[in-house]
Write a protein that holds these residues in place. Structure first.
Motif, PDB file in Angstrom:
ATOM      1  N   PRO A 263       0.845  -1.175   0.000  1.00 12.46           N
ATOM      2  CA  PRO A 263       0.000   0.000   0.000  1.00 12.46           C
ATOM      3  C   PRO A 263       0.870   1.210   0.000  1.00 12.46           C
ATOM      4  O   PRO A 263       1.986   1.175   0.421  1.00 12.46           O
ATOM      5  CB  PRO A 263      -0.745  -0.069   1.308  1.00 12.46           C
ATOM      6  CG  PRO A 263      -0.093  -1.098   2.074  1.00 12.46           C
ATOM      7  CD  PRO A 263       0.851  -1.862   1.232  1.00 12.46           C
ATOM      8  N   PRO A 303      -2.700   2.102   6.486  1.00 13.01           N
ATOM      9  CA  PRO A 303      -3.750   1.950   5.541  1.00 13.01           C
ATOM     10  C   PRO A 303      -4.309   3.273   5.250  1.00 13.01           C
ATOM     11  O   PRO A 303      -4.380   4.117   6.011  1.00 13.01           O
ATOM     12  CB  PRO A 303      -4.791   1.154   6.247  1.00 13.01           C
ATOM     13  CG  PRO A 303      -4.249   0.901   7.499  1.00 13.01           C
ATOM     14  CD  PRO A 303      -2.894   1.479   7.640  1.00 13.01           C
ATOM     15  N   PRO A 304      -4.593   3.379   4.182  1.00 10.25           N
ATOM     16  CA  PRO A 304      -5.151   4.390   3.365  1.00 10.25           C
ATOM     17  C   PRO A 304      -5.576   5.691   3.872  1.00 10.25           C
ATOM     18  O   PRO A 304      -4.926   6.370   4.548  1.00 10.25           O
ATOM     19  CB  PRO A 304      -6.388   3.702   2.929  1.00 10.25           C
ATOM     20  CG  PRO A 304      -6.430   2.489   3.619  1.00 10.25           C
ATOM     21  CD  PRO A 304      -5.162   2.266   4.296  1.00 10.25           C
ATOM     22  N   LEU A 305      -6.419   6.019   3.404  1.00 12.16           N
ATOM     23  CA  LEU A 305      -7.124   7.187   3.514  1.00 12.16           C
ATOM     24  C   LEU A 305      -6.807   8.235   4.568  1.00 12.16           C
ATOM     25  O   LEU A 305      -7.279   8.230   5.641  1.00 12.16           O
ATOM     26  CB  LEU A 305      -8.513   6.729   3.667  1.00 12.16           C
ATOM     27  CG  LEU A 305      -8.452   5.510   2.804  1.00 12.16           C
ATOM     28  CD1 LEU A 305      -9.802   4.998   2.602  1.00 12.16           C
ATOM     29  CD2 LEU A 305      -7.770   5.783   1.536  1.00 12.16           C
ATOM     30  N   LEU A 402      -7.956   5.647  -3.872  1.00 10.86           N
ATOM     31  CA  LEU A 402      -7.997   4.239  -3.531  1.00 10.86           C
ATOM     32  C   LEU A 402      -6.650   3.805  -2.988  1.00 10.86           C
ATOM     33  O   LEU A 402      -5.620   4.120  -3.534  1.00 10.86           O
ATOM     34  CB  LEU A 402      -8.355   3.420  -4.772  1.00 10.86           C
ATOM     35  CG  LEU A 402      -9.848   3.145  -4.927  1.00 10.86           C
ATOM     36  CD1 LEU A 402     -10.628   4.439  -4.917  1.00 10.86           C
ATOM     37  CD2 LEU A 402     -10.109   2.414  -6.206  1.00 10.86           C
ATOM     38  N   PRO A 403      -6.701   3.039  -1.941  1.00 14.91           N
ATOM     39  CA  PRO A 403      -5.448   2.673  -1.281  1.00 14.91           C
ATOM     40  C   PRO A 403      -4.493   1.877  -2.151  1.00 14.91           C
ATOM     41  O   PRO A 403      -3.297   2.025  -2.070  1.00 14.91           O
ATOM     42  CB  PRO A 403      -5.906   1.837  -0.097  1.00 14.91           C
ATOM     43  CG  PRO A 403      -7.283   1.414  -0.415  1.00 14.91           C
ATOM     44  CD  PRO A 403      -7.867   2.460  -1.283  1.00 14.91           C
TER      45      PRO A 403
END
Lengths: 427, 97
Positions: A263, A303-305, A402-403
């Motif tokens: 990621p 993780p992402p966002l 999007l990750p």
């Protein structure tokens, strides 16, 4: 509001400054109410935080400050064309002058020009204007900006932080060092005329807080696995030799395998590609991670966002408004999402490990289920809370990139498949 | 026209799936999570997942491989833990005597 209304009313009908309060030069041709508004009048009755202190200054002074910036901004031909009649404000200078100060007026202008603007602006503005709020009249934009940012107390020209602009900004910041990055130097490095130090300063502030947030989340994820590792390391030694990745300690903890999935480096997520990784345009994260990452190789990037720095930066992505749909926007913004180019590169990247929050224990894969005497119910799924949070994030903030940036499936394919399965339509 | 609502819905599902992937979930877990937290019909999740898989074969292959490795790791871990528990239990009973 009232004062403005009144002025507007009279202006609309009677251009020539029938009342002698119009101290503003009647030179403005094709005058519109915007142009005819007398600042001093405006300000007299209005005395609140919104209306920027110190506005008793000579308007021309302030115009000078902004007009440069505005010029750039309003260069688009669409600007002039989109408006007509009442809300003209076509003349850039006037608009400029209005913009910052004329909050309320601008707000009205905003709503009225929206319709026209949307149409006219979309095509032109698409690539350069992320902000849907960018109306032909700077007034509206300014109003939006100031309204959006709340009363920051200081007047600032609204700057469009296009992906390109942002990238240069980040480059400059990185060059200077995030801690040493001073707005004036950044400005120099960027060498863009239309930016004031103010713009840069506030952008920097946002950027920094954004980074902090990302780092915090990253750290949180890192602590996931750290926690697992930080146990008496006695036993760990043996394994270490076997595989450096299996750094963890006792047999209790599942060693974190180097994941094929990398990621992103969240720090890059903020809408722009890393300067260092031209090839991987989108998720340069893991490739350049080594050079930028302050965290030990261990720490799984999070993780992402990250939270969107400012909704206005991103929300256009999801505002349909025009015919472009989402992808073009994404591209315009430096497309953090779908790395069309070289997906290969991503997978090949060995490097920085860690992948999302490391599961505590693998949720009972079927093979493990058969331990009758098992007193342990090893539950490897990531905590429900974090999943929930992540999902909530996605649902609530659709503009977030999007990750993984996987290639999207073809829409038709999905729909056809769904139909096959008997699902008639997506909610 | 703007993106159709179906398209954006599917995009959202993809986004959610990617999140699950970040969490190393497998397809079933993902379906369950999305159904539970986002009210997405498992069949939709499953379909989008499959389509994603088609589009990103390499990624998924690597991902699956990784999942397997982890599963076997987990097995090993669990065995070890079992053993330890057993040993501890034995010791305890000794003490009690």
């Amino acid at each position: 509001m009232l004062a403005v209304e009144a002025l507007r009313g009279s202006n609309g009908e009677d251009r020539d400054g029938s009342s002698d309060n119009f101290s503003v030069d009647g030179d403005f041709a094709g005058g519109t109410l915007l142009e005819d508004i007398n600042f001093s009048d405006l300000f007299m009755g209005i005395d609140d935080g919104d209306m920027l202190p110190g506005l008793e200054l000579d308007p021309t002074e302030t115009f000078a400050d902004f007009s440069v910036g505005w010029e750039e901004d309003l260069g688009s031909p669409a600007v002039g064309e989109a408006t007509d009649g009442m809300l003209g404000g076509v003349t850039q200078d006037t608009v400029v002058s209005e913009g910052e100060k004329d909050l309320r007026h601008g707000e009205e202008a905003t709503s009225e020009t929206t319709a026209e603007d949307a149409a006219a602006m979309t095509s032109e503005a698409r690539s350069s204007t992320p902000d849907r709020g960018r109306k032909s009249s700077a007034a509206a934009a300014a109003a939006t900006a100031t309204a959006t940012t709340g009363s920051q107390g200081k007047r600032k020209a609204k700057v469009d932080w296009t992906p390109d602009l942002h990238r240069r900004f980040v480059q400059a910041v990185e060059q200077l060092g995030i801690d040493k990055a001073v707005p004036s130097r950044i400005l120099e490095l960027m060498g863009i005329d239309c930016l004031t130090r103010h713009n840069v300063a506030s952008h920097l502030q946002k950027y920094r807080s954004h980074r902090k947030h990302l780092l915090a989340r990253e750290a949180e994820a890192a602590s996931w696995s750290r926690r697992r590792q930080v146990h008496p390391t006695g036993r760990g030694v043996k394994r270490v030799g076997v595989n450096p990745w299996l750094a963890s300690t006792i047999g209790f903890l599942p060693p974190p395998p180097p994941p094929p999935v990398q990621p992103f480096r969240p720090l890059h997520v903020w809408g722009h590609p890393t300067p260092e990784a031209p090839v991987v345009h989108m998720w340069p994260g893991y490739l350049s991670a080594r050079s930028r990452s302050p965290t030990p190789p261990w720490a799984p990037p999070q993780p992402p966002l990250p939270p969107p720095p400012d909704p206005s930066y991103w929300h256009h992505l999801y505002q349909t408004g025009s015919g472009e749909g989402w992808v073009p926007h994404a591209m315009a913004k430096g497309a953090p999402c779908f790395p069309q180019p070289s997906p290969m590169v991503r997978f090949a990247a060995p490097p920085v490990p860690g992948v999302g929050p490391h599961p505590m224990y693998r949720a009972v894969p079927p093979t493990m289920g058969k331990h009758p005497s098992s007193q342990l119910q090893l539950d490897a799924s990531p905590s429900k809370e974090s999943i929930d949070a992540a999902i909530g994030d996605v649902l609530g903030k659709p503009w977030l990139p999007l990750p993984l940036g996987l290639k999207p499936p073809s829409l038709e394919g999905v729909l056809v498949e769904l139909q096959r399965q008997g699902v008639s339509k997506v909610p | 026209m703007g993106e159709s609502s179906s398209a954006s819905y599917i995009r959202m599902v993809q986004h959610l799936i990617e999140q699950c992937l970040v969490f190393h979930m497998n397809k079933d877990e993902c379906m369950e999570a999305l159904a539970k937290h986002a009210n997405i019909q498992p069949v939709i999740t499953s379909t989008v997942w499959k389509e994603l898989e088609k589009e990103n074969k390499e990624f998924f292959q690597a991902y699956m491989k990784d999942q397997e490795e982890k599963a076997s790791e987990m097995e090993a871990v669990e065995r070890r833990i079992q053993k330890m528990l057993a040993e501890t239990a034995a010791k305890d009973s000794d003490k009690e005597d």
